[in-house]
Design a protein around this motif. Structure first.
Motif, PDB file in Angstrom:
ATOM      1  N   LEU A   1      47.336  62.525  47.115  1.00  0.00           N
ATOM      2  CA  LEU A   1      47.299  62.527  45.650  1.00  0.00           C
ATOM      3  C   LEU A   1      46.946  61.147  45.112  1.00  0.00           C
ATOM      4  CD1 LEU A   1      47.855  63.856  42.867  1.00  0.00           C
ATOM      5  CD2 LEU A   1      50.241  63.108  43.133  1.00  0.00           C
ATOM      6  N   LEU A   2      47.617  60.109  45.592  1.00  0.00           N
ATOM      7  CA  LEU A   2      47.351  58.759  45.117  1.00  0.00           C
ATOM      8  C   LEU A   2      45.944  58.307  45.518  1.00  0.00           C
ATOM      9  CD1 LEU A   2      50.776  57.047  45.904  1.00  0.00           C
ATOM     10  CD2 LEU A   2      50.017  58.094  43.775  1.00  0.00           C
ATOM     11  N   TYR A   3      45.520  58.698  46.696  1.00  0.00           N
ATOM     12  CA  TYR A   3      44.194  58.338  47.199  1.00  0.00           C
ATOM     13  C   TYR A   3      43.089  58.982  46.372  1.00  0.00           C
ATOM     14  CZ  TYR A   3      40.433  58.037  50.767  1.00  0.00           C
ATOM     15  OH  TYR A   3      39.264  57.808  51.453  1.00  0.00           O
ATOM     16  N   LEU A   4      43.332  60.206  45.910  1.00  0.00           N
ATOM     17  CA  LEU A   4      42.302  60.978  45.219  1.00  0.00           C
ATOM     18  C   LEU A   4      42.378  60.876  43.695  1.00  0.00           C
ATOM     19  CD1 LEU A   4      42.668  64.150  47.436  1.00  0.00           C
ATOM     20  CD2 LEU A   4      40.686  62.623  47.450  1.00  0.00           C
TER      21      LEU A   4
ATOM     22  N   VAL B   1      48.774  46.656  63.808  1.00  0.00           N
ATOM     23  CA  VAL B   1      49.756  47.735  63.931  1.00  0.00           C
ATOM     24  C   VAL B   1      49.255  49.020  63.276  1.00  0.00           C
ATOM     25  CG1 VAL B   1      52.076  48.487  63.258  1.00  0.00           C
ATOM     26  CG2 VAL B   1      51.704  46.123  63.987  1.00  0.00           C
ATOM     27  N   LEU B   2      49.507  50.138  63.958  1.00  0.00           N
ATOM     28  CA  LEU B   2      49.436  51.462  63.348  1.00  0.00           C
ATOM     29  C   LEU B   2      50.854  51.992  63.311  1.00  0.00           C
ATOM     30  CD1 LEU B   2      48.209  54.133  62.336  1.00  0.00           C
ATOM     31  CD2 LEU B   2      47.830  54.771  64.737  1.00  0.00           C
ATOM     32  N   CYS B   3      51.414  52.182  62.116  1.00  0.00           N
ATOM     33  CA  CYS B   3      52.782  52.682  61.953  1.00  0.00           C
ATOM     34  C   CYS B   3      52.727  54.118  61.477  1.00  0.00           C
ATOM     35  CB  CYS B   3      53.546  51.815  60.949  1.00  0.00           C
ATOM     36  SG  CYS B   3      55.252  52.332  60.668  1.00  0.00           S
ATOM     37  N   GLU B   4      53.469  54.974  62.142  1.00  0.00           N
ATOM     38  CA  GLU B   4      53.554  56.364  61.692  1.00  0.00           C
ATOM     39  C   GLU B   4      54.125  56.422  60.274  1.00  0.00           C
ATOM     40  OE1 GLU B   4      53.004  59.430  61.750  1.00  0.00           O
ATOM     41  OE2 GLU B   4      51.718  59.454  63.506  1.00  0.00           O
ATOM     42  N   LYS B   5      53.833  57.524  59.599  1.00  0.00           N
ATOM     43  CA  LYS B   5      54.337  57.714  58.236  1.00  0.00           C
ATOM     44  C   LYS B   5      55.743  58.287  58.272  1.00  0.00           C
ATOM     45  CE  LYS B   5      54.415  62.285  58.038  1.00  0.00           C
ATOM     46  NZ  LYS B   5      55.589  63.076  57.630  1.00  0.00           N
ATOM     47  N   PRO B   6      56.564  58.109  57.233  1.00  0.00           N
ATOM     48  CA  PRO B   6      56.368  57.159  56.144  1.00  0.00           C
ATOM     49  C   PRO B   6      56.522  55.740  56.675  1.00  0.00           C
ATOM     50  CG  PRO B   6      58.597  58.013  56.053  1.00  0.00           C
ATOM     51  CD  PRO B   6      57.904  58.771  57.152  1.00  0.00           C
TER      52      PRO B   6
ATOM     53  N   ALA C   1      61.469  51.971  49.303  1.00  0.00           N
ATOM     54  CA  ALA C   1      60.470  51.084  48.704  1.00  0.00           C
ATOM     55  C   ALA C   1      60.843  49.621  48.930  1.00  0.00           C
ATOM     56  CB  ALA C   1      60.333  51.384  47.216  1.00  0.00           C
ATOM     57  N   GLN C   2      62.133  49.320  48.943  1.00  0.00           N
ATOM     58  CA  GLN C   2      62.568  47.941  49.157  1.00  0.00           C
ATOM     59  C   GLN C   2      62.137  47.439  50.534  1.00  0.00           C
ATOM     60  OE1 GLN C   2      66.796  47.388  48.920  1.00  0.00           O
ATOM     61  NE2 GLN C   2      66.704  45.170  49.157  1.00  0.00           N
ATOM     62  N   GLN C   3      62.346  48.252  51.562  1.00  0.00           N
ATOM     63  CA  GLN C   3      61.914  47.868  52.894  1.00  0.00           C
ATOM     64  C   GLN C   3      60.392  47.768  52.958  1.00  0.00           C
ATOM     65  OE1 GLN C   3      63.611  50.837  55.494  1.00  0.00           O
ATOM     66  NE2 GLN C   3      65.467  49.626  55.842  1.00  0.00           N
ATOM     67  N   SER C   4      59.702  48.698  52.330  1.00  0.00           N
ATOM     68  CA  SER C   4      58.238  48.680  52.342  1.00  0.00           C
ATOM     69  C   SER C   4      57.687  47.427  51.683  1.00  0.00           C
ATOM     70  CB  SER C   4      57.686  49.925  51.645  1.00  0.00           C
ATOM     71  OG  SER C   4      57.906  51.075  52.432  1.00  0.00           O
ATOM     72  N   ARG C   5      58.322  47.002  50.604  1.00  0.00           N
ATOM     73  CA  ARG C   5      57.881  45.779  49.923  1.00  0.00           C
ATOM     74  C   ARG C   5      58.013  44.572  50.850  1.00  0.00           C
ATOM     75  NH1 ARG C   5      61.000  46.182  46.052  1.00  0.00           N
ATOM     76  NH2 ARG C   5      59.632  47.323  44.626  1.00  0.00           N
TER      77      ARG C   5
ATOM     78  N   ALA D   1      53.072  52.297  48.005  1.00  0.00           N
ATOM     79  CA  ALA D   1      52.989  53.106  46.783  1.00  0.00           C
ATOM     80  C   ALA D   1      53.563  54.501  47.017  1.00  0.00           C
ATOM     81  CB  ALA D   1      51.540  53.191  46.310  1.00  0.00           C
ATOM     82  N   VAL D   2      53.330  55.067  48.200  1.00  0.00           N
ATOM     83  CA  VAL D   2      53.913  56.377  48.518  1.00  0.00           C
ATOM     84  C   VAL D   2      55.433  56.274  48.584  1.00  0.00           C
ATOM     85  CG1 VAL D   2      54.061  58.220  50.237  1.00  0.00           C
ATOM     86  CG2 VAL D   2      51.855  57.125  49.764  1.00  0.00           C
ATOM     87  N   ASP D   3      55.941  55.248  49.279  1.00  0.00           N
ATOM     88  CA  ASP D   3      57.391  55.090  49.406  1.00  0.00           C
ATOM     89  C   ASP D   3      58.047  54.835  48.049  1.00  0.00           C
ATOM     90  OD1 ASP D   3      57.192  55.482  52.109  1.00  0.00           O
ATOM     91  OD2 ASP D   3      57.242  53.364  52.629  1.00  0.00           O
ATOM     92  N   GLN D   4      57.363  54.094  47.179  1.00  0.00           N
ATOM     93  CA  GLN D   4      57.898  53.855  45.844  1.00  0.00           C
ATOM     94  C   GLN D   4      57.963  55.163  45.049  1.00  0.00           C
ATOM     95  OE1 GLN D   4      58.957  50.640  44.212  1.00  0.00           O
ATOM     96  NE2 GLN D   4      59.927  52.412  43.256  1.00  0.00           N
ATOM     97  N   LEU D   5      56.930  55.984  45.173  1.00  0.00           N
ATOM     98  CA  LEU D   5      56.921  57.269  44.475  1.00  0.00           C
ATOM     99  C   LEU D   5      58.030  58.179  44.997  1.00  0.00           C
ATOM    100  CD1 LEU D   5      55.715  59.248  42.481  1.00  0.00           C
ATOM    101  CD2 LEU D   5      53.949  59.802  44.161  1.00  0.00           C
ATOM    102  N   ILE D   6      58.235  58.197  46.302  1.00  0.00           N
ATOM    103  CA  ILE D   6      59.321  58.993  46.877  1.00  0.00           C
ATOM    104  C   ILE D   6      60.662  58.542  46.307  1.00  0.00           C
ATOM    105  CG2 ILE D   6      60.614  59.440  49.006  1.00  0.00           C
ATOM    106  CD1 ILE D   6      57.896  59.414  50.475  1.00  0.00           C
ATOM    107  N   ASP D   7      60.890  57.226  46.277  1.00  0.00           N
ATOM    108  CA  ASP D   7      62.142  56.700  45.718  1.00  0.00           C
ATOM    109  C   ASP D   7      62.305  57.095  44.253  1.00  0.00           C
ATOM    110  OD1 ASP D   7      62.747  55.551  48.122  1.00  0.00           O
ATOM    111  OD2 ASP D   7      62.895  53.489  47.371  1.00  0.00           O
TER     112      ASP D   7
END
Length: 338
Positions: free
Chosen positions: A184-187, A86-91, A96-100, A321-327
């Motif tokens: 940011l997280l990647y770098l 799968v390739l899922c568009e962002k976010p 974060a709960q759903q992402s987990r 990790a991005v979704d958790q940071l957003i939350d």
């Protein structure tokens, strides 16, 4: 490589165009909106359906999830359960709960899963990673995301929210800021703590659609990073004076690295620019890899990844990790009364 697409909106068109441009097979497009599915399929010479299950039952090398944000979780879960890469568009999801939950399913099933943070795949961004490694101990950073938006757009959003208060709409932070949070997280590595956050809203848009978001982050590496995002009617600002004012700046003991990103839908006209001031040799460097279509580069790398090569694509775990940071930033803003 055969790719099927779920979704027939604006972003799906970019995916379909890239798949065809690279000579891959576009098998079938699914969307509950028959008119949209038919039109996009006709434009690119493929089949269409309004039944997602029909698409998922068909063999393909990759399923691209290009539906609105609110449906990413359900559609991506169904695609993974059906055994697809799968390739899922962002976010990846809207929480974060759903992402987990999605990460756990991906790990259980073992199929490749990529998330569409395609800014990171540009060769200029890869060069910028080298620049970041030369700044020494990182002390501070700035993530700036300002995109031009006509003032008249807010009346449209207000009317939509007034008519449908439960509409699953997102504001600047999710729609525009998530790409740069991934970078940011990647770098710079993981965030240790959100120190403070504040959001601003147009009248009638709270708490659904934020116009401005500011956050102060403490990184695991000890650096402090400021994040600022906004949709403003400013069309002559930014490095290219086109309203797109987006950059990442990382400052260390021995250097300063800056990445100016570009309007994502104009890869044929603009390229990111990476810059470095290296204090040890008192020299400024600049790098521009030229015009590279991020969507096409994303699919090229997916083909390599499906063959077992290590690539720079965002994984489900990185997108979580991005979704958790957003939350976490939303939670910090609520604590300060937004």
């Amino acid at each position: 490589m055969k790719v099927n697409i779920i979704g027939a909106g604006n972003i799906a068109d970019y995916h379909a165009r890239s798949i065809k441009a690279l000579g891959y097979e576009l098998g079938i497009i699914a969307d509950f909106n028959e008119k949209a599915a038919r039109q996009l399929a006709d434009n690119y010479g493929c089949r269409w359906t309004t039944n997602t299950d029909e698409l998922l039952a068909e063999k393909a090398d990759l399923v691209t999830v290009a539906v609105p944000n609110a449906f990413h979780f359900d559609v991506a879960m169904a695609a993974v359960k059906a055994g697809h890469a799968v390739l899922c568009e962002k976010p990846m999801t809207r929480s974060a709960q759903q992402s987990r939950q999605l990460v756990e399913l991906v790990e259980q099933n073992g199929q490749p899963f990529f998330v569409g943070y395609m800014k990171r795949v540009h060769p200029t961004v890869q060069k910028f990673r080298d620049y970041v490694a030369r700044i020494g101990t990182m002390r501070s950073g700035l993530v700036r995301v300002y995109h031009p938006m006509p003032s008249s757009s807010w009346s449209i959003i207000r009317n939509q929210l007034a008519q449908s208060p439960n509409a699953a709409l997102d504001g600047v932070f999710v729609n525009s800021g998530s790409h740069m949070l991934d970078l940011l997280l990647y770098l710079a590595g993981p965030v240790k703590k959100v120190l403070a956050a504040r959001m601003q809203y147009q009248e009638g848009c709270y708490p659904k659609v934020d116009q401005m978001t500011h956050a102060l982050l403490e990184m695991e590496n000890g650096a402090t990073v400021t994040v600022e995002c906004g949709w403003l009617p400013l069309f002559g600002v930014g490095k290219r004076e086109n309203g797109w004012d987006e950059l990442i700046e990382l400052r260390g003991e021995t250097g300063l690295s800056t990445l100016h990103t570009t309007l994502w839908e104009r890869p044929q006209y603009e390229s990111p620019v990476a810059e470095l001031w290296d204090e040890s040799i008192k020299t400024k460097e600049s790098f521009n890899a030229g015009m590279v279509d991020n969507f096409q580069e994303e699919y090229r790398l997916i083909e390599k990844a499906l063959s077992g090569e290590a690539v720079a694509l965002a994984t489900a775990q990185e997108a979580f990790a991005v979704d958790q940071l957003i939350d976490d930033i939303f939670a910090a803003a609520r604590q300060t009364g937004e």
